[in-house]
Design an enzyme around this catalytic site. Sequence first.
Site, PDB file in Angstrom:
ATOM      1  N   HIS A 100       0.838  -1.199   0.000  1.00  0.00           N
ATOM      2  CA  HIS A 100       0.000   0.000   0.000  1.00  0.00           C
ATOM      3  C   HIS A 100       0.872   1.247   0.000  1.00  0.00           C
ATOM      4  CE1 HIS A 100       0.744  -0.834   4.251  1.00  0.00           C
ATOM      5  NE2 HIS A 100       0.306   0.355   4.595  1.00  0.00           N
ATOM      6  N   HIS A 102       1.307   3.920   1.963  1.00  0.00           N
ATOM      7  CA  HIS A 102       1.853   4.624   3.127  1.00  0.00           C
ATOM      8  C   HIS A 102       3.379   4.657   3.067  1.00  0.00           C
ATOM      9  CE1 HIS A 102      -2.012   3.961   5.725  1.00  0.00           C
ATOM     10  NE2 HIS A 102      -2.126   4.962   4.868  1.00  0.00           N
ATOM     11  N   ASP A 104       5.843   4.304   5.101  1.00  0.00           N
ATOM     12  CA  ASP A 104       6.671   3.270   5.730  1.00  0.00           C
ATOM     13  C   ASP A 104       6.637   1.950   4.970  1.00  0.00           C
ATOM     14  OD1 ASP A 104       3.954   3.177   6.699  1.00  0.00           O
ATOM     15  OD2 ASP A 104       4.581   1.788   8.272  1.00  0.00           O
ATOM     16  N   HIS A 105       5.913   1.903   3.861  1.00  0.00           N
ATOM     17  CA  HIS A 105       5.902   0.720   2.994  1.00  0.00           C
ATOM     18  C   HIS A 105       6.371   1.059   1.575  1.00  0.00           C
ATOM     19  CE1 HIS A 105       3.731  -1.917   5.874  1.00  0.00           C
ATOM     20  NE2 HIS A 105       3.359  -0.740   6.339  1.00  0.00           N
ATOM     21  N   HIS A 157      -7.661  -0.805   5.222  1.00  0.00           N
ATOM     22  CA  HIS A 157      -6.599   0.025   5.805  1.00  0.00           C
ATOM     23  C   HIS A 157      -6.300   1.176   4.849  1.00  0.00           C
ATOM     24  CE1 HIS A 157      -3.108   0.972   8.264  1.00  0.00           C
ATOM     25  NE2 HIS A 157      -2.341   0.953   7.179  1.00  0.00           N
ATOM     26  N   ASP A 181      -0.388  -4.290   5.878  1.00  0.00           N
ATOM     27  CA  ASP A 181      -1.101  -3.819   7.062  1.00  0.00           C
ATOM     28  C   ASP A 181      -2.562  -4.254   7.069  1.00  0.00           C
ATOM     29  OD1 ASP A 181       1.255  -2.651   7.790  1.00  0.00           O
ATOM     30  OD2 ASP A 181       0.519  -0.586   7.790  1.00  0.00           O
ATOM     31  N   HIS A 220       4.432  -5.502  10.114  1.00  0.00           N
ATOM     32  CA  HIS A 220       4.960  -4.900  11.334  1.00  0.00           C
ATOM     33  C   HIS A 220       5.142  -5.929  12.439  1.00  0.00           C
ATOM     34  CE1 HIS A 220       4.453  -0.550  10.346  1.00  0.00           C
ATOM     35  NE2 HIS A 220       3.473  -0.998   9.572  1.00  0.00           N
TER      36      HIS A 220
END
Length: 306
Positions: A100, A102, A104-105, A157, A181, A220
Amino acid sequence: MFRLVSSLLPERAVQSLSAAYFRANAWYNVGSDKFHSTQTTIQHSTMKIQVLPALSDNYMYLLMDEKSKEAAIVDPVEPKTVLEAVKAAGVSLTTVLTTHHHWDHAGGNKELVSTYDKPLKVVGGDERVEGLTQLVGHGDTLNIGSLKVECLFTPCHTKGHICYNVTSDDPEHNPAVFTGDTLFIGGCGKFFEGDGTQMYRALVEVLGALPDHTFVYCGHEYAIQNLKFGLHVEPNNTAIQEKIAWVKKRREENLPSVPSSIGEEKQINPFMRVGEASVQEHVKTSDPVETMTAVRAEKDNWRPPK
């Protein structure tokens, strides 16, 4: 707070703020050039998966086909770590699998593409994915050497979230799904851009339909806090109690808690157990979708007792 900020600011600003937050959080919790877990490599019959810790609690995954030595990387937020792992493994990286958009990905995609010495295909289910070259949807497939990667559309998400299910024609192959996520060990992602109906479909109807022996590699290291919440929901669930003890031992040794399996998640994860009477009784409803919504709402504000 994240949902509010995302709705008020343009995407570029959201990503910049996210990058600053995640980098600062990693520096504070882990330290400079350190990892929250030990890198580990898990051998499957036809592939290897190297677990690459990133930031304060993220996981990246180097997926390697044993026959062709072709490789893909899942959510490469820290390109330097990825490039070092690729070189050490002696594989040829061809594909970036992004779950996705975001930061941090997906935040390392462009840097990885510009740094690696061969062209890379960047796959994702959302136009907001950084560096995207191939937009995919539910049921689309691609190959990493002899490995077949099926894209599973799991919005909630984020509205474009994709999980990647890896199979092979080899009868000895151990399937694996990279869930970003959407599905965590003992938990699920927050409903930033979706609702309980979507997460029910994602967890129960899509991921829950995979074979129980499918390995689950999530985005995570959230296992302990998720499992403690699961035990709050189902105090008499011995499978959760045993999993907590196992994860605690792993974390004491600085080892990752991944992977779990689809079958195990059906036993320990309240969000995959919303059809069970014990979970429904906790939130006082008999409807699985309502249960999903209620359990997530409780989890959003829950803190483990000290």
